[in-house]
Design a protein around this motif. Structure first.
Motif, short mmCIF file in Angstrom:
data_model
loop_
_atom_site.label_atom_id
_atom_site.label_comp_id
_atom_site.label_asym_id
_atom_site.label_seq_id
_atom_site.Cartn_x
_atom_site.Cartn_y
_atom_site.Cartn_z
N TYR A 1 0.92 -1.14 0.10
CA TYR A 1 -0.07 -0.03 0.05
C TYR A 1 0.93 1.08 -0.01
N ASN A 2 0.39 2.34 -0.45
CA ASN A 2 1.05 3.56 -0.58
C ASN A 2 0.62 4.45 0.67
N PRO A 3 1.52 4.96 1.54
CA PRO A 3 1.24 5.46 2.86
C PRO A 3 1.16 6.95 2.47
N PHE A 4 1.51 7.48 1.31
CA PHE A 4 1.48 8.96 1.07
C PHE A 4 0.15 9.24 0.40
N LEU A 5 -0.76 8.23 0.01
CA LEU A 5 -1.83 8.60 -0.51
C LEU A 5 -3.10 9.14 0.21
N SER A 6 -3.76 10.19 -0.32
CA SER A 6 -4.73 10.98 0.38
C SER A 6 -5.75 9.87 0.79
N GLU A 7 -6.00 9.15 0.05
CA GLU A 7 -7.18 8.12 0.06
C GLU A 7 -6.68 7.35 1.39
N GLU A 8 -5.48 7.07 1.79
CA GLU A 8 -5.27 6.25 2.83
C GLU A 8 -4.88 7.05 4.38
N GLY A 9 -5.11 8.48 4.00
CA GLY A 9 -5.12 9.38 5.14
C GLY A 9 -4.33 10.63 5.20
N THR A 10 -3.17 10.46 4.11
CA THR A 10 -2.36 11.57 4.27
C THR A 10 -3.12 12.71 3.46
N VAL A 11 -3.14 13.67 4.62
CA VAL A 11 -3.72 15.04 3.89
C VAL A 11 -3.10 16.04 3.41
N ARG A 12 -3.11 16.42 2.00
CA ARG A 12 -2.48 17.42 1.46
C ARG A 12 -2.90 18.88 2.09
#
Length: 324
Positions: free
Chosen positions: A97-108
């Motif tokens: 999984y990508n820990p930097f995806l917005s969908e995963e919770g990393t808010v821009r």
């Protein structure tokens, strides 16, 4: 390359091949800075897999605490997201999984993209820049005039300007044009029309360097910093163009801190719109894939120009004068 004992090799072109060279360099630096290494060969698979959502959020918070700008934070997060998206590919298989995806919770960070922070120059300011170049040595005067005119009359990016070769200057539909093939975003080529005044300067500059249009593979703009060497073929870098524009602005009596090469690109976009050109045509000329990006450039100038502030102030002043 990832150091994991089995010497798994990672080719950075696999996940940066659609980026411009300047964006690619920025992304690679962001990745290395995040892992605290000087090159990719020092990053281990263990380090990569130890990154999770908490790590990414803490990283974002640290950047905020350091006072990094919104655009810088978002660029770094995007660089890392692209990196991890590549590592999630089935043919790579390092991450699930990508820990930097917005969908995963990393808010821009929120950034109002309706407006551009790059200011538009007035016609008088552009003329002052060109006037300030007149005192330069002959070869530098020609080269620097080409830089200003090319940016202001074609809207090209400085990365595109540095990569122009003499062979890229052509005639298309009875017009002098430059075919931009290197330094473009997404590596998409396009033509830009060359004005008569710019073509005259280019012809003189090429001749002064002892070249002609048969030297197709020679870069158009050269670095003459070393003893003002006329016949050098050293390529002019993006950072040099940045410094040249700042220096010219300072000579012209314009606040150099408010000027950058992109200001001249913004000027071309804004003035083109003011002349009534279709927004899609402008986007095509400057290499924007979306007209929303083009709109940002002249939206700020339009809002400021149409502000009623002066009118209100004028009314108040007139009213005060009548009462006194």
């Amino acid at each position: 390359m990832l150091n994991s004992g089995n010497n798994y090799k990672l080719q950075d072109d696999n996940y940066t091949k659609t980026l411009s060279e300047s964006t690619k360099r920025a992304y690679m630096k962001d990745i290395k800075d995040f892992f605290g290494v000087v090159d990719l060969t020092s990053i281990t698979i263990e380090q990569i897999r130890n990154v999770n959502l908490t790590t990414s959020q803490e990283f974002k918070q640290r950047l905020e605490d350091e006072g990094k700008s919104t655009s810088t934070i978002n660029r770094k997060l995007t660089a890392l997201s692209n990196f991890y998206r590549y590592l999630c590919r089935r043919d790579v298989g390092i991450m699930e999984y990508n820990p930097f995806l917005s969908e995963e919770g990393t808010v821009r960070m929120y950034q109002d993209k309706r407006y551009s922070n790059t200011r538009c120059l007035t016609v008088d300011e552009v003329k002052r820049l060109l006037k300030a170049i007149e005192n330069d040595d002959a070869i530098l005067q020609l080269r620097n005039t080409i830089i200003v005119l090319a940016l202001a009359t074609t809207g090209m990016r400085r990365a595109e300007l540095t990569h122009i070769r003499i062979g890229d200057i052509k005639i298309q539909d009875c017009k002098d044009v430059i075919e931009l093939t290197q330094g473009t975003k997404g590596r998409k080529s396009r033509y830009v029309v060359v004005s008569d005044s710019l073509k005259v300067m280019i012809d003189k500059y090429i001749a002064m360097r002892g070249l002609d249009y048969t030297h197709k593979n020679v870069y158009l703009l050269a670095n003459h910093a070393h003893n003002n060497f006329i016949h050098t073929n050293d390529i002019l870098t993006e950072s040099t163009i940045y410094r040249v524009i700042k220096s010219i602005a300072d000579k012209a009596g314009i606040d150099a801190s408010s000027i950058s090469p992109n200001c001249l690109r913004n000027t071309f976009i804004t003035r083109s719109r003011e002349l009534g050109l279709d927004i899609q045509d402008i986007a095509d000329m400057v290499g924007h894939t979306s007209i929303s990006t083009t709109q940002r450039y002249f939206q700020t100038n339009r809002v400021i120009s149409n502000s009623p502030a002066d009118m209100f102030l004028g009314d108040n002043l007139n009213h005060s004068k009548k009462q006194t």
